[in-house]
Write an enzyme that holds these catalytic residues in place. Structure first.
Site: not given
Length: 672
Positions: A319, A405, A433
């Protein structure tokens, strides 16, 4: 968007997931130095579409990738946006568009904040200066923006499900195109990804999944041997021999047949890993170096030409690759404001009031210092929710569960069932969610889970996928749920205290992104009386009832209405559930017009008020009621201020609603 769940794979203890890779040395990768906006991109300048990219010889792709990385850094430095994830997939993006015949071959980006390089080489390079600005490019993949965006995504872990649907549709239609899902940046920590993989494996569908592992937490650094093995096992020869062997084993006795298949899978995974994915029905290839085109291209060509079954290609990337500040600080350069390319210094907003997120974090720290039953839960957003500070202070009482979640909410319910005080800090848009878990695991059981709902209301540049529009709508109908919203940062401090002390059931409080109003903050919050609002300004024939942070605009509107001879009472509801019936009755009976203001979608706080007024018989009393809410559409990205103005939730919109409610009488007052 969200940072990766760094510990998810390290903690995964599934049998067989550990593997061994013989390393013959990892080739040195060229690190692109910090570049300036004056950097030249001569080869990239000749590429307007992937079709033009595919006309180049493979020997030119390294230069294309280098120039694409330079261009990405330059673009995002001017607009801000997501940087680190895109830098990590530059080579992968080039390789995918080179090997696959996009857009006929479907390319589905998970989360899709990693899709900026994809946007640049799919005809949108000239528009990158409008990224995340009103009327400009979205920060995510968007179907109506380009035919190359096969599926829109602003949330996580949806790519494999969508790609599987596309693959099944292809086969039902008799087509032959490929479907590729690119998933990573923490998205593999969500259960939905495994649900989709389990289904794909059961269907034995022809599908390619690219696992962009940018945390290097599944596999060690890749090298020459792993690249060689990846090419070998993805190649036609190996797969043909494997399929032939499978056919022959069908003639063996059942137990022997199963043993032979297990032997092949385990032998291959000894060198390549991937036992978990094999168990889900995927043919695993990897890990391979996602920044080495010499490794990527042959493997992608092999899996492109595979005829049967789902394949997972495990690609290890870095990243922030190629831009030193981003490589050294992944979290800070995940999403950035405008920045100086040479130094990496990001532009800072003017220091005014503290942010609501910061106020919540500091208030929770104070409560937790005196109450060891307080625990905090985040779904892969410790910095975004302010819980990174809590994590530092109370590491054993803070839990980052990854992009999960649903699990976060039920995990919090379990803690609450055992007498702890869980604060579940989740963005409004992500809490959607976990609605089933809120209903069944929390509300029905009346468990005192505290929901700290960040990014409520308009969020600006992230647009419709991240807007906190619906939390009041889906929480307020639940029996026993307490739904609060602070008018300012001082009220937020009080609500954190209120939630800490409340133990009769679930309780929530919503607050927006960004800075507060600049009010003085109390040293310690005071518990609010549940279901009681407050009058903050006494007036005459007009009443304005605000829920949440639109109160400042309501007060400003009242000041201006005074100049028209229309003194207005302004009230802060504080609670959408339980609603302050006494307050609403007083406003309805003592005023000619009642204006309701909330930064939420149709069906939220105002609907609760309308329901009560209807039951109380006040809707037929001549009272003029007007509700100001978000428009009944998905609002595209712009500045939050522009969004609020367009929705009519600012001072001018409130004044306009007052005059429309009063009609001709108001006009006569104005002219008088």
């Amino acid at each position: 968007m969200r940072t990766p769940c760094r510990r998810f794979w390290r903690r995964l203890k599934l049998k067989g997931i550990r593997h061994f890779v013989i390393l013959l040395g990892t080739p040195r990768q060229k690190v692109i130095p910090a570049v300036t906006s004056e950097s030249k991109t001569p080869l990239l300048d000749t590429i307007a579409t992937p079709e033009e990219l595919r006309r180049l010889p493979e020997s030119k792709l390294r230069q294309v990738a280098d120039e694409l990385r330079t261009d990405l850094i330059d673009c995002v430095s001017k607009t801000g946006g997501h940087l680190g994830a895109g830098l990590g997939v530059v080579e992968l993006t080039v390789a995918l568009h080179y090997v696959f015949n996009t857009p006929d071959d479907r390319l589905v980006w998970d989360v899709s904040h990693q899709a900026y390089p994809h946007k640049i080489i799919t005809g949108r390079r000239s528009l990158m200066g409008t990224l995340r600005q009103e009327g400009g490019l979205s920060g995510f993949a968007k179907r109506d923006e380009s035919p190359y965006d096969a599926f829109g995504a602003g949330h996580s872990s949806t790519s494999i499900s969508a790609a599987l649907g596309m693959a099944v549709a292809r086969d039902l239609s008799g087509a032959s195109n490929r479907v590729v899902a690119v998933i990573g940046d923490g998205a593999m920590s969500a259960g939905m990804a495994y649900e989709a993989m389990n289904n794909a494996g059961a269907l034995d569908e022809r599908l390619i999944v690219i696992l962009n592992d940018n945390d290097m937490s599944i596999a060690p650094p890749t090298g020459a041997m792993s690249a060689y093995l990846a090419r070998l096992v993805s190649g036609k020869t190996y797969r043909t021999l494997r399929d032939t062997a499978k056919t022959l084993t069908n003639y063996l006795p059942g137990a022997v047949r199963q043993g032979a298949r297990r032997t092949e899978e385990l032998t291959r995974s000894l060198f390549t890993g991937g036992t978990l994915f094999e168990e889900l029905g995927f043919y695993y290839v990897g890990p391979i170096d996602g920044h080495d085109l010499n490794h990527l291209l042959p493997v992608l060509k092999n899996v492109r030409d595979a005829k049967n079954g789902p394949i997972l290609v495990h690609v290890v990337t870095k990243k922030g690759k190629g831009y030193q500040p981003a490589e050294h600080s992944e979290d800070k350069y995940h999403g950035v404001s405008k920045f100086d390319v040479i130094t990496g210094t990001q532009a800072k907003s003017k220091a005014n009031a503290p942010t609501y997120t910061g106020v919540f974090a500091e208030s929770l720290l104070k409560e937790a210092a005196e109450d060891d039953k307080i625990v905090a839960i985040t779904a892969a957003m410790p910095a975004g929710t302010g819980l990174d500070k809590f994590q530092s202070a109370f590491p054993k009482r803070c839990f980052d569960v990854g992009i999960a979640e649903q699990h976060a909410v039920t995990f919090a319910a379990g803690l609450a069932a055992e007498g702890y005080k869980p604060f579940c800090a989740i963005y409004s848009t992500f809490l959607q969610r976990a609605y089933d878990q809120i209903v069944h695991d929390v509300a029905i059981q009346r468990l005192p889970v505290r929901f700290a709902i960040d990014r409520a209301g308009f969020v600006g540049a992230d647009g419709a996928t991240h807007a906190g529009s619906f939390d009041t709508n889906f929480l307020a109908p639940l029996p026993g749920m307490v739904v609060m919203a602070p008018a300012d940062e001082a009220e937020l401090v009080h609500m954190v205290r209120t939630a800490t002390l409340y133990d009769e059931g679930p309780i929530s409080f919503r607050y927006p992104r960004g800075g507060g109003t600049g009010v003085d903050l109390p040293t310690r919050g005071e518990a609010l009386e549940i279901g009681k609002g407050r009058i903050v300004r006494e007036g005459g024939k007009i009443a304005i009832l605000s829920f949440g942070t639109r109160l400042a605009d309501a007060l400003a509107a009242a000041e201006e209405l005074d100049s028209f001879g229309l003194p207005a009472t302004v009230a802060d509801a504080r609670f959408a559930k339980p609603l302050d019936h006494d307050l609403v009755l007083r406003l309805a009976r003592d005023h000619e017009a009642l204006i309701l203001v909330e930064e939420g979608a149709v069906g939220g706080f105002a609907t609760q008020v309308f329901q009560f007024l209807s039951q109380a018989g006040l809707m037929d009393s001549g009272l003029k009621v007007r509700a100001l809410v978000m428009p009944d559409r998905f609002v595209e990205h712009a500045t939050p201020e522009a969004m609020i103005t367009q929705a009519g939730l600012d001072k001018a919109g409130i004044i306009d609603a007052v005059f429309k409610a009063l009609g001709e009488q108001a006009k006569r007052t104005m002219h008088a």
